[in-house]
Design a protein around this motif. Structure first.
Motif, PDB file in Angstrom:
ATOM      1  N   GLY A 180       0.823  -1.195   0.000  1.00 19.15           N
ATOM      2  CA  GLY A 180       0.000   0.000   0.000  1.00 19.15           C
ATOM      3  C   GLY A 180       0.860   1.248   0.000  1.00 19.15           C
ATOM      4  N   LYS A 181       0.225   2.384   0.270  1.00 15.87           N
ATOM      5  CA  LYS A 181       0.978   3.642   0.261  1.00 15.87           C
ATOM      6  C   LYS A 181       2.052   3.670   1.337  1.00 15.87           C
ATOM      7  CE  LYS A 181      -2.600   6.685  -1.687  1.00 15.87           C
ATOM      8  NZ  LYS A 181      -3.721   5.725  -1.752  1.00 15.87           N
ATOM      9  N   PHE A 205      -2.710  13.537  -0.398  1.00 12.07           N
ATOM     10  CA  PHE A 205      -3.453  13.758  -1.633  1.00 12.07           C
ATOM     11  C   PHE A 205      -3.268  12.588  -2.605  1.00 12.07           C
ATOM     12  CE2 PHE A 205      -2.436  18.143  -0.138  1.00 12.07           C
ATOM     13  CZ  PHE A 205      -3.729  18.561   0.133  1.00 12.07           C
ATOM     14  N   ASP A 206      -3.226  11.365  -2.053  1.00 11.90           N
ATOM     15  CA  ASP A 206      -3.130  10.128  -2.835  1.00 11.90           C
ATOM     16  C   ASP A 206      -1.836  10.009  -3.627  1.00 11.90           C
ATOM     17  OD1 ASP A 206      -5.668   9.058  -2.069  1.00 11.90           O
ATOM     18  OD2 ASP A 206      -6.629  10.477  -3.438  1.00 11.90           O
ATOM     19  N   CYS A 207      -0.781  10.676  -3.171  1.00 13.29           N
ATOM     20  CA  CYS A 207       0.528  10.590  -3.828  1.00 13.29           C
ATOM     21  C   CYS A 207       1.616  10.388  -2.775  1.00 13.29           C
ATOM     22  CB  CYS A 207       0.832  11.862  -4.625  1.00 13.29           C
ATOM     23  SG  CYS A 207      -0.227  12.122  -6.053  1.00 13.29           S
ATOM     24  N   ILE A 208       2.751   9.840  -3.216  1.00 16.68           N
ATOM     25  CA  ILE A 208       3.924   9.693  -2.363  1.00 16.68           C
ATOM     26  C   ILE A 208       4.885  10.835  -2.677  1.00 16.68           C
ATOM     27  CG2 ILE A 208       5.843   8.219  -1.694  1.00 16.68           C
ATOM     28  CD1 ILE A 208       3.134   7.082  -0.949  1.00 16.68           C
ATOM     29  N   TRP A 209       5.365  11.520  -1.619  1.00 14.20           N
ATOM     30  CA  TRP A 209       6.214  12.696  -1.783  1.00 14.20           C
ATOM     31  C   TRP A 209       7.625  12.420  -1.286  1.00 14.20           C
ATOM     32  CZ3 TRP A 209       3.800  16.769  -4.195  1.00 14.20           C
ATOM     33  CH2 TRP A 209       2.406  16.668  -4.302  1.00 14.20           C
ATOM     34  N   ASN A 256       2.460  13.796 -11.365  1.00 15.77           N
ATOM     35  CA  ASN A 256       3.697  14.347 -11.919  1.00 15.77           C
ATOM     36  C   ASN A 256       4.327  15.357 -10.966  1.00 15.77           C
ATOM     37  OD1 ASN A 256       3.713  12.889 -14.335  1.00 15.77           O
ATOM     38  ND2 ASN A 256       2.367  14.364 -15.354  1.00 15.77           N
ATOM     39  N   LEU A 257       3.482  16.110 -10.274  1.00 17.03           N
ATOM     40  CA  LEU A 257       3.974  17.081  -9.299  1.00 17.03           C
ATOM     41  C   LEU A 257       4.751  16.371  -8.196  1.00 17.03           C
ATOM     42  CD1 LEU A 257       3.413  20.226  -9.194  1.00 17.03           C
ATOM     43  CD2 LEU A 257       1.761  19.703  -7.395  1.00 17.03           C
TER      44      LEU A 257
END
Length: 367
Positions: free
Chosen positions: A25-26, A67-71, A314-315
């Motif tokens: 998962g995330k 926000f549903d993304c990995i940073w 992409n961000l």
């Protein structure tokens, strides 16, 4: 060893013995153990589960999702130092508190390492059980636009942002995409009413209709336990997400349990009580990071608008965040963990090797 090397960014490639694909998962990865290893550990460790229960090793990473993304950050920071250990320690603390209060057990059976749980496989209830004590975040934004009904419950007129609600509000949403259920949108994470759950209780994973009331009771009781203990350390429990599932106990009886995580800065919103009494909202959870992202990027609509998901991904992929943002989040998670558990947080120096050593020496689970 550099700071980046102390971060466990990849947790789905460990040589843990399994005969099934790793579920990643995330933040967490799950390694399902074979029937043989499950039975061996149940016998050797005396776990209070059915003799044929399937066990798993759950490894938490230090990855930072929002926000549903990995940073990621500069200087090779593909996560937040100490984040995984903080989340595991907090969730374990609350699950232990629930058990001590006589509420219900969790899926956790053992903690071989601060980043690792051994868990019992559960039959999940397909609901994100969200409890709200204050009107804030997405609920406030909807209320400010004129919405008054939330998950079949109507809020009164005249509420203000961040106001405490008279009663704890349960606003469940779907976990995963459920198809063919009248009145339930075929999408993940959409609000549902109690009437929807009652009408399709078996499709949502409930074994008995009465278990809907049982899950609501466990949710309210768990929220109360956490809220009272957080109050003692000057923190406000604003809202949180619970998850539930079924397991069989040692006698083969099915029981509803807590699962996933609860009361952590990832799954909850926490406010500093002193600051709030002075009219200020100081976030001590992932919401702090979300606000940082919204301020950092010139077009915050990318983060808020689900129709711009490709741009958002992409961000996250193409931007290294300033190290100070990552370290500030690390400080918040570590501080909250230490306040909640009442002791210094152990942060692994070499997490990958420590995990392999722990699972090899005592549990014999490394290939």
């Amino acid at each position: 060893m550099t700071l980046a090397q102390k971060i466990l960014a990849n947790n789905n490639d460990l040589p843990i013995r399994t005969d099934q694909p790793v579920h990643s998962g995330k933040v967490r990865s799950v390694y399902w153990l074979s029937d043989e290893d499950s039975a061996r550990l149940i016998n050797q460790r005396g776990y209070p589960v059915a003799s044929n229960a399937q066990l798993a090793v759950m490894v938490i990473s230090d990855r930072l999702s929002a926000f549903d993304c990995i940073w990621h950050g500069e200087n090779g920071l593909h996560g937040v130092p100490g984040k995984g250990a903080a989340l595991n320690s907090i969730a374990s603390f609350w699950f232990d508190s629930f058990k001590q209060e006589g509420l219900a057990p969790s899926h956790i059976l053992d903690v071989p390492h601060p980043l690792v749980w051994i868990v019992q496989k559960a039959r999940p209830v397909k609901i994100e059980a969200i409890a709200r004590q204050y009107i804030t975040g997405s609920m406030w934004r909807a209320y400010a636009k004129g919405e008054r009904e939330f998950c079949g419950q109507r809020l009164e007129e005249g509420l203000s942002q961040n106001q405490r609600l008279e009663e704890l509000l349960i606003t469940p949403s779907t976990k995963g995409v459920l198809k063919g259920l009248a009145g339930v949108p075929e999408a993940d994470d959409v609000n549902i009413a109690r009437a929807d759950i009652e009408r399709h209780y078996q499709s949502f994973g409930f074994e008995h209709l009465d278990d809907i009331s049982r899950y609501e009771t466990l949710l309210k009781q768990g929220f109360s336990v956490i809220s009272k203990q957080l109050d003692k350390i000057g923190q406000i429990f604003v809202d949180t997400k619970f998850e539930f599932g079924y397991v069989d106990d040692a006698d083969g009886n099915s029981q509803l349990i807590y699962m996933d995580e609860v009361g952590t800065p990832d799954s909850s919103r926490l406010w500093d009580a002193t600051e709030f009494s002075n009219g200020n909202v100081v976030e001590n959870s992932k919401e702090l990071f979300r606000q940082k992202l919204l301020s950092y990027f010139p077009d915050p609509d990318i983060l808020l608008n689900k129709d711009r998901m490709d741009e958002r991904e992409n961000l996250a992929k193409n931007n290294e965040l300033p190290a100070e943002i990552m370290l500030e989040v690390s400080g918040v998670y570590t501080n909250m963990a230490e306040q909640i558990i009442g002791s210094p947080l152990y942060k692994p120096e070499n997490p990958r090797q420590e995990i392999l050593d722990a699972l090899n020496e005592e549990y014999k689970l490394i290939q």
